[in-house]
Design a protein around this motif. Sequence first.
Motif, PDB file in Angstrom:
ATOM      1  N   ILE A 148       1.557 -13.677 -35.209  1.00 45.34           N
ATOM      2  CA  ILE A 148       1.797 -13.385 -36.617  1.00 45.34           C
ATOM      3  C   ILE A 148       3.171 -13.928 -37.009  1.00 45.34           C
ATOM      4  O   ILE A 148       4.025 -14.176 -36.154  1.00 45.34           O
ATOM      5  CB  ILE A 148       1.743 -11.868 -36.920  1.00 45.34           C
ATOM      6  CG1 ILE A 148       2.772 -11.111 -36.074  1.00 45.34           C
ATOM      7  CG2 ILE A 148       0.343 -11.330 -36.700  1.00 45.34           C
ATOM      8  CD1 ILE A 148       2.911  -9.644 -36.425  1.00 45.34           C
ATOM      9  N   ALA A 149       3.374 -14.075 -38.316  1.00 49.82           N
ATOM     10  CA  ALA A 149       4.661 -14.543 -38.817  1.00 49.82           C
ATOM     11  C   ALA A 149       5.631 -13.373 -38.965  1.00 49.82           C
ATOM     12  O   ALA A 149       5.229 -12.245 -39.279  1.00 49.82           O
ATOM     13  CB  ALA A 149       4.494 -15.241 -40.163  1.00 49.82           C
ATOM     14  N   PHE A 150       6.898 -13.647 -38.760  1.00 54.17           N
ATOM     15  CA  PHE A 150       7.945 -12.637 -38.906  1.00 54.17           C
ATOM     16  C   PHE A 150       8.060 -12.165 -40.347  1.00 54.17           C
ATOM     17  O   PHE A 150       8.310 -10.988 -40.608  1.00 54.17           O
ATOM     18  CB  PHE A 150       9.272 -13.259 -38.445  1.00 54.17           C
ATOM     19  CG  PHE A 150      10.477 -12.372 -38.563  1.00 54.17           C
ATOM     20  CD1 PHE A 150      10.752 -11.415 -37.602  1.00 54.17           C
ATOM     21  CD2 PHE A 150      11.363 -12.517 -39.617  1.00 54.17           C
ATOM     22  CE1 PHE A 150      11.869 -10.604 -37.693  1.00 54.17           C
ATOM     23  CE2 PHE A 150      12.484 -11.712 -39.722  1.00 54.17           C
ATOM     24  CZ  PHE A 150      12.737 -10.758 -38.752  1.00 54.17           C
ATOM     25  N   ASN A 151       7.842 -13.075 -41.288  1.00 52.67           N
ATOM     26  CA  ASN A 151       8.027 -12.749 -42.706  1.00 52.67           C
ATOM     27  C   ASN A 151       6.854 -13.244 -43.531  1.00 52.67           C
ATOM     28  O   ASN A 151       6.072 -14.082 -43.094  1.00 52.67           O
ATOM     29  CB  ASN A 151       9.321 -13.391 -43.230  1.00 52.67           C
ATOM     30  CG  ASN A 151       9.278 -14.904 -43.139  1.00 52.67           C
ATOM     31  OD1 ASN A 151       9.168 -15.478 -42.060  1.00 52.67           O
ATOM     32  ND2 ASN A 151       9.345 -15.565 -44.275  1.00 52.67           N
ATOM     33  N   THR A 152       6.753 -12.707 -44.745  1.00 54.11           N
ATOM     34  CA  THR A 152       5.785 -13.211 -45.711  1.00 54.11           C
ATOM     35  C   THR A 152       6.480 -14.247 -46.591  1.00 54.11           C
ATOM     36  O   THR A 152       7.691 -14.435 -46.518  1.00 54.11           O
ATOM     37  CB  THR A 152       5.267 -12.065 -46.594  1.00 54.11           C
ATOM     38  OG1 THR A 152       6.377 -11.478 -47.294  1.00 54.11           O
ATOM     39  CG2 THR A 152       4.579 -11.001 -45.758  1.00 54.11           C
ATOM     40  N   HIS A 196      -0.133  -1.670 -42.215  1.00 59.68           N
ATOM     41  CA  HIS A 196      -0.698  -2.273 -41.007  1.00 59.68           C
ATOM     42  C   HIS A 196       0.422  -2.345 -39.973  1.00 59.68           C
ATOM     43  O   HIS A 196       1.570  -2.603 -40.310  1.00 59.68           O
ATOM     44  CB  HIS A 196      -1.221  -3.682 -41.320  1.00 59.68           C
ATOM     45  CG  HIS A 196      -2.130  -4.239 -40.274  1.00 59.68           C
ATOM     46  ND1 HIS A 196      -3.496  -4.331 -40.445  1.00 59.68           N
ATOM     47  CD2 HIS A 196      -1.876  -4.737 -39.035  1.00 59.68           C
ATOM     48  CE1 HIS A 196      -4.036  -4.875 -39.369  1.00 59.68           C
ATOM     49  NE2 HIS A 196      -3.087  -5.125 -38.490  1.00 59.68           N
ATOM     50  N   ILE A 197       0.089  -2.099 -38.713  1.00 61.50           N
ATOM     51  CA  ILE A 197       1.092  -2.107 -37.651  1.00 61.50           C
ATOM     52  C   ILE A 197       0.698  -3.060 -36.533  1.00 61.50           C
ATOM     53  O   ILE A 197      -0.496  -3.202 -36.208  1.00 61.50           O
ATOM     54  CB  ILE A 197       1.305  -0.685 -37.076  1.00 61.50           C
ATOM     55  CG1 ILE A 197       2.503  -0.664 -36.105  1.00 61.50           C
ATOM     56  CG2 ILE A 197       0.032  -0.132 -36.441  1.00 61.50           C
ATOM     57  CD1 ILE A 197       2.932   0.734 -35.694  1.00 61.50           C
ATOM     58  N   TRP A 198       1.703  -3.745 -35.983  1.00 63.53           N
ATOM     59  CA  TRP A 198       1.551  -4.550 -34.778  1.00 63.53           C
ATOM     60  C   TRP A 198       2.560  -4.009 -33.778  1.00 63.53           C
ATOM     61  O   TRP A 198       3.774  -4.051 -34.017  1.00 63.53           O
ATOM     62  CB  TRP A 198       1.823  -6.024 -35.054  1.00 63.53           C
ATOM     63  CG  TRP A 198       0.817  -6.707 -35.931  1.00 63.53           C
ATOM     64  CD1 TRP A 198      -0.259  -7.464 -35.543  1.00 63.53           C
ATOM     65  CD2 TRP A 198       0.809  -6.740 -37.375  1.00 63.53           C
ATOM     66  NE1 TRP A 198      -0.927  -7.949 -36.623  1.00 63.53           N
ATOM     67  CE2 TRP A 198      -0.299  -7.523 -37.774  1.00 63.53           C
ATOM     68  CE3 TRP A 198       1.631  -6.189 -38.368  1.00 63.53           C
ATOM     69  CZ2 TRP A 198      -0.609  -7.763 -39.105  1.00 63.53           C
ATOM     70  CZ3 TRP A 198       1.326  -6.417 -39.694  1.00 63.53           C
ATOM     71  CH2 TRP A 198       0.219  -7.201 -40.057  1.00 63.53           C
ATOM     72  N   TRP A 199       2.079  -3.485 -32.664  1.00 65.20           N
ATOM     73  CA  TRP A 199       2.928  -2.811 -31.685  1.00 65.20           C
ATOM     74  C   TRP A 199       2.811  -3.509 -30.342  1.00 65.20           C
ATOM     75  O   TRP A 199       1.757  -4.050 -29.982  1.00 65.20           O
ATOM     76  CB  TRP A 199       2.486  -1.355 -31.555  1.00 65.20           C
ATOM     77  CG  TRP A 199       3.152  -0.580 -30.447  1.00 65.20           C
ATOM     78  CD1 TRP A 199       4.335   0.101 -30.513  1.00 65.20           C
ATOM     79  CD2 TRP A 199       2.675  -0.406 -29.103  1.00 65.20           C
ATOM     80  NE1 TRP A 199       4.619   0.689 -29.299  1.00 65.20           N
ATOM     81  CE2 TRP A 199       3.615   0.402 -28.425  1.00 65.20           C
ATOM     82  CE3 TRP A 199       1.532  -0.855 -28.414  1.00 65.20           C
ATOM     83  CZ2 TRP A 199       3.457   0.754 -27.083  1.00 65.20           C
ATOM     84  CZ3 TRP A 199       1.371  -0.502 -27.090  1.00 65.20           C
ATOM     85  CH2 TRP A 199       2.331   0.297 -26.437  1.00 65.20           C
ATOM     86  N   GLY A 200       3.919  -3.501 -29.580  1.00 67.66           N
ATOM     87  CA  GLY A 200       3.874  -4.065 -28.241  1.00 67.66           C
ATOM     88  C   GLY A 200       4.852  -3.388 -27.311  1.00 67.66           C
ATOM     89  O   GLY A 200       5.986  -3.069 -27.697  1.00 67.66           O
ATOM     90  N   GLY A 201       4.404  -3.142 -26.088  1.00 67.30           N
ATOM     91  CA  GLY A 201       5.262  -2.605 -25.044  1.00 67.30           C
ATOM     92  C   GLY A 201       5.369  -3.601 -23.900  1.00 67.30           C
ATOM     93  O   GLY A 201       4.445  -4.378 -23.651  1.00 67.30           O
TER      94      GLY A 201
END
Length: 249
Positions: A148-152, A196-201
Amino acid sequence: MQDLWLVGIGTGNPAHVTLEAVEALRNATLILVPRKGAGKEDLADLRHDILARIGVSAAVIEFDMPVRDENLPYVLRVNRWHDQIAAIWARTIAEARPEGGPVALLVWGDPGLYDSTLRIASRLDPRPRIRVVPGITALQALTAAHAIAFNTVNGAVTVTTGRRLRDHGWPIGAETVIVMLDGECSFQRLNPAGLHIWWGGFLGMRQQVLESGPLAEATPRILKARAEARERHGWIMDTYLLRRDTVKG
């Protein structure tokens, strides 16, 4: 004047270590590796693994990180902790390299982004000559992992902490919010409608775990995945990006 090199090593994947970082670590005369206590031995082991892959000739010395006093107010607690770490650095450097020479610290992510190494270094007396070697950040690893992109397009991005999200809610004017250093999953405090959320561990590492989706649907999956990963490894580093569903681009 002591040369102190703060070397960003990315998020734990040895492949993220840049050629500049490799050169710096090979040219250092002393490398300090922090030990963060029981259950977090992996953090020191990963640093040693990186050094072994690179092949360094410097002396490598471990030191124990002090424990923060949770009874103190937050800002005072952190400042006291930083003072203690700076004192340990000074003592370790003086004992190991009294004749001087470049000293390096392997810094998770990037030394300039949501990391306190530069603030700790500023406490040393005499103040060293500081060199910063940038590293891949959790922000980059997160957006890469989810593609995904960091910004819109023309959209504002706010990078903040879980504490601030928890205490102040959604930042005014932000379309995208990226949260660092959140051990309490503060996204649970938000109204999930339209988010909407994008999560990562363990981003970028072999044990990487990812979840994404509408916040209401993804929250229980994230909480479960996070708890399981922390139980399995004894620690976790994670971050997440939130964006309003109505934002395009």
